[in-house]
Scaffold this motif. Structure first.
Motif, PDB file in Angstrom:
ATOM      1  N   LEU A   1       0.829  -1.210   0.000  1.00 58.60           N
ATOM      2  CA  LEU A   1       0.000   0.000   0.000  1.00 58.60           C
ATOM      3  C   LEU A   1       0.860   1.256   0.000  1.00 58.60           C
ATOM      4  N   TYR A   2       1.974   1.209   0.694  1.00 61.47           N
ATOM      5  CA  TYR A   2       2.925   2.321   0.759  1.00 61.47           C
ATOM      6  C   TYR A   2       3.471   2.632  -0.634  1.00 61.47           C
ATOM      7  N   LEU A   3       3.803   1.583  -1.386  1.00 62.06           N
ATOM      8  CA  LEU A   3       4.333   1.777  -2.741  1.00 62.06           C
ATOM      9  C   LEU A   3       3.253   2.209  -3.719  1.00 62.06           C
ATOM     10  N   LEU A   4       2.086   1.571  -3.640  1.00 63.73           N
ATOM     11  CA  LEU A   4       1.003   1.893  -4.580  1.00 63.73           C
ATOM     12  C   LEU A   4       0.508   3.323  -4.418  1.00 63.73           C
ATOM     13  N   SER A   5       0.591   3.846  -3.194  1.00 64.35           N
ATOM     14  CA  SER A   5       0.100   5.207  -2.931  1.00 64.35           C
ATOM     15  C   SER A   5       1.204   6.247  -3.012  1.00 64.35           C
TER      16      SER A   5
ATOM     17  N   MET B   1      -0.520 -13.065  -8.834  1.00 65.32           N
ATOM     18  CA  MET B   1       0.912 -13.159  -8.544  1.00 65.32           C
ATOM     19  C   MET B   1       1.686 -13.691  -9.742  1.00 65.32           C
ATOM     20  N   ALA B   2       1.122 -14.692 -10.407  1.00 66.56           N
ATOM     21  CA  ALA B   2       1.798 -15.268 -11.575  1.00 66.56           C
ATOM     22  C   ALA B   2       1.961 -14.225 -12.670  1.00 66.56           C
ATOM     23  N   VAL B   3       0.919 -13.417 -12.903  1.00 71.75           N
ATOM     24  CA  VAL B   3       0.964 -12.400 -13.960  1.00 71.75           C
ATOM     25  C   VAL B   3       1.936 -11.277 -13.587  1.00 71.75           C
ATOM     26  N   THR B   4       1.856 -10.785 -12.349  1.00 69.52           N
ATOM     27  CA  THR B   4       2.696  -9.647 -11.962  1.00 69.52           C
ATOM     28  C   THR B   4       4.175 -10.026 -11.890  1.00 69.52           C
TER      29      THR B   4
ATOM     30  N   GLY C   1      11.152  -3.471  -5.078  1.00 71.70           N
ATOM     31  CA  GLY C   1      10.175  -2.807  -5.932  1.00 71.70           C
ATOM     32  C   GLY C   1      10.725  -1.524  -6.540  1.00 71.70           C
ATOM     33  N   ILE C   2      11.475  -0.762  -5.744  1.00 70.45           N
ATOM     34  CA  ILE C   2      12.051   0.485  -6.253  1.00 70.45           C
ATOM     35  C   ILE C   2      13.101   0.197  -7.326  1.00 70.45           C
ATOM     36  N   TYR C   3      13.914  -0.841  -7.106  1.00 65.46           N
ATOM     37  CA  TYR C   3      14.891  -1.214  -8.136  1.00 65.46           C
ATOM     38  C   TYR C   3      14.186  -1.540  -9.456  1.00 65.46           C
TER      39      TYR C   3
ATOM     40  N   LEU D   1       7.225  -0.915 -10.893  1.00 66.21           N
ATOM     41  CA  LEU D   1       7.100  -0.731  -9.448  1.00 66.21           C
ATOM     42  C   LEU D   1       5.681  -1.042  -8.989  1.00 66.21           C
ATOM     43  N   TYR D   2       4.686  -0.490  -9.701  1.00 65.53           N
ATOM     44  CA  TYR D   2       3.297  -0.699  -9.294  1.00 65.53           C
ATOM     45  C   TYR D   2       2.853  -2.143  -9.526  1.00 65.53           C
ATOM     46  N   VAL D   3       3.335  -2.765 -10.592  1.00 65.29           N
ATOM     47  CA  VAL D   3       3.012  -4.173 -10.847  1.00 65.29           C
ATOM     48  C   VAL D   3       3.563  -5.040  -9.714  1.00 65.29           C
ATOM     49  N   TRP D   4       4.797  -4.754  -9.294  1.00 67.26           N
ATOM     50  CA  TRP D   4       5.408  -5.473  -8.171  1.00 67.26           C
ATOM     51  C   TRP D   4       4.567  -5.306  -6.910  1.00 67.26           C
ATOM     52  N   ALA D   5       4.134  -4.080  -6.637  1.00 71.67           N
ATOM     53  CA  ALA D   5       3.344  -3.812  -5.433  1.00 71.67           C
ATOM     54  C   ALA D   5       2.011  -4.561  -5.464  1.00 71.67           C
ATOM     55  N   VAL D   6       1.386  -4.662  -6.631  1.00 74.19           N
ATOM     56  CA  VAL D   6       0.136  -5.420  -6.758  1.00 74.19           C
ATOM     57  C   VAL D   6       0.379  -6.896  -6.443  1.00 74.19           C
TER      58      VAL D   6
END
Length: 545
Positions: free
Chosen positions: A138-142, A184-187, A330-332, A342-347
């Motif tokens: 949530l921290y990354l997505l927002s 998870m598989a898709v992201t 995620g940031i990397y 980044l957002y795909v990773w967070a999802v």
């Protein structure tokens, strides 16, 4: 799928098991797809524990630290996990009870309560990892708009919301979990194909069981993989989930059929889990291995990636090994492949946290009801478990100096899981080896010997890991004294339940009288076998005629 609507009863099962999926009545074959579909579900719910945020962080750290050299340990952990999950599912089908229920009948009261506490510690530790993962997602997505402490509190509400899904039936509940696994598989698959790591190196890492030039930190990371993958409470959960299928235990061929299809389904589920975990390892093995913080920082500023400046400056301007956890990972990805990554990773992390949160809650419910025979409404159980997980987590988020400290908890929690593993491993081996419980379905001598060897190796690794952990984190003799006391008590209890395991395996004949019999009382023959009752009835009928 036809589901039989059962009336509410006063037994110790949860609502999720009250509506059983009916298995098609048709001749079985080598692989009847309709029957496989009917049995599909419990294995995928079980496989969620192999994909929780603690696993994902362990994956990315193993890739960043040892590149592809620990992939074979990941594969071995999944194979070992499949063997243990097979025993767990087999126990639930044959005995008609799950592990915690059998433990209530098998062990004396005080050891049983201690065993319950150990399993609860494992559940709370796993729940803390899920809370951490969800809060960071949530921290990354927002873009940091939702602070960590708020994300931790949100996990209370979302768990209550999702747990009402089982009111719509077990099949819809299972479909929702399959949706989360697919997410998870898709992201994570998206990140894998963006990175395009070397297929040859991946294959070598998977199939060559060696870690050339690995140092102690890398070997300890391999141990952490085992602790992250094989969750103790998951064995208790799987033995209960198989009871959601209507298996006619009065017919031996139906029991054999259920064992076969649950094993196939578990194999498919854990194969999917292994592939998703492999995606994560490979991405960071290709991207972070051998890099320092300043290398990643320069990459963040050099690329036209659309990343906000406050993310680009996360990696420190020093030559230390690049920080690897689910937040920095995620940031990397955003720096290397664009902010979308980044957002795909967070999802993906969010899906991992939510799915494992729900299965952990159900595991806790089964464990409490089985060990203590205490029926507690789900909202109370959720409130207790989640509070125990949230309180230490939110204290860390409030009083620490940022997200770096909360992610560091995952390493410690993976250690906790590893040390609780014997309290699931030894009971499942005990119960499935016991002819009193399993009758003719008890495991054979070769599997018993192999299980003993595996147990010894796992327990030995635990003690080795404990010594290394103390060396790294305690510099005073007082710390060693505390750890020594805890280690002594831990060892005594492991030896206690090991006695029952060895006795069930018939590796020695326990005394039926005397002091030993009073300390280690064996259970009475109270486990039913309705398929044998049917045979006895038929034999008696023939005799009467």
């Amino acid at each position: 799928m036809e589901v039989e609507k059962k009336k509410k009863s006063f037994d110790m099962e949860m609502d999720i098991l009250d509506n059983k999926v009916v298995i098609p009545e048709e001749p079985d074959s080598f692989l009847n797809l309709r029957k496989l579909w009917a049995f599909t579900g419990p294995g995928f719910l079980m496989s969620i524990a192999y994909l929780d945020p603690g696993n994902i962080e362990s994956d990315l750290q193993s890739g960043a630290m040892a590149r592809y050299r620990l992939l074979w340990i990941l594969l071995t952990a999944h194979i070992l996990g499949l063997m243990l999950q097979r025993l767990s599912a087999r126990l639930g089908v044959v005995a008609g009870k799950h592990m915690a229920e059998i433990a209530y009948d098998y062990y004396p009261k005080i050891p049983r309560v201690i065993l319950w506490i150990m399993v609860e510690i494992a559940i709370i530790g796993s729940d803390m990892q899920e809370v951490i993962g969800t809060a960071i997602a949530l921290y990354l997505l927002s873009n940091k708009a939702i602070p960590l402490w708020a994300g931790v509190l949100i996990t209370i509400c979302d768990t209550f919301t999702f747990l009402f899904l089982d009111k719509y039936g077990i099949r819809r509940f299972e479909f929702f979990f399959c949706f989360l696994i697919s997410t998870m598989a898709v992201t994570f698959g998206y990140e894998f194909f963006k990175a395009q790591p070397s297929a040859g190196n991946i294959a070598a890492g998977v199939f060559i069981p060696w870690c050339k030039d690995c140092d102690m930190d890398q070997l300890l990371q391999g141990v952490s993989i085992v602790g992250a993958v094989i969750m103790p409470h998951n064995l208790y959960l799987h033995s209960a989930l198989v009871k959601s299928r209507k298996v006619d235990r009065s017919q031996k061929e139906k029991v054999v059929e259920a064992n076969k299809y649950f094993f196939i389904e578990s194999g498919i589920a854990l194969a999917c889990s292994f592939i998703i975990n492999l995606f994560v390892v490979a991405v960071f093995a290709d991207g972070l291995y051998g890099k320092s913080n300043i290398d990643v920082r320069q990459e963040c500023y050099a690329n036209n990636n659309g990343m906000p400046d406050f993310y680009k400056s996360v990696f420190q301007n020093n030559t230390d090994t690049a920080t690897s956890d689910i937040y920095h990972g995620g940031i990397y990805l955003g720096c290397a492949f664009g902010v979308v990554a980044l957002y795909v990773w967070a999802v993906g992390i969010l899906a991992a946290g939510q799915s494992s949160t729900m299965t952990g809650t159900y595991a806790g419910q089964f464990v409490m009801e089985g060990f203590l025979h205490i029926r507690m409404s789900r909202w109370k159980r959720i409130l207790i478990t989640r509070s125990l997980a949230i309180l230490p987590t939110i204290l860390v988020t409030i009083f620490s100096q940022g997200v770096d400290h909360i992610t560091g908890l995952n390493d410690f929690l993976n250690c906790v899981q590893m040390f609780q593993l014997p309290f699931a491993l030894l009971p499942v081996l005990t119960f499935t080896s016991s002819h009193m419980i399993m009758k003719e379905f008890a495991v054979g001598i070769y599997q018993r010997v192999f299980s003993v060897i595996v147990s010894i190796v796992v327990i030995a690794i635990n003690y080795f890991f404990l010594v290394e952990y103390v060396n790294d984190n305690f510099n005073s003799s007082f710390g060693w004294v505390i750890v020594g006391i805890i280690g002594f008590v831990y060892s005594i209890f492991v030896l206690y339940i090991s006695y029952y395991c060895l006795a069930a395996m018939n590796l020695f004949r326990p005394s039926e009288t005397g002091v030993i019999a009073k300390i280690f009382p064996l259970p009475i023959d109270s486990f039913d076998a309705p398929w044998l009752d049917e045979l006895k009835f038929e034999d008696k009928r023939v005799t009467d005629i």
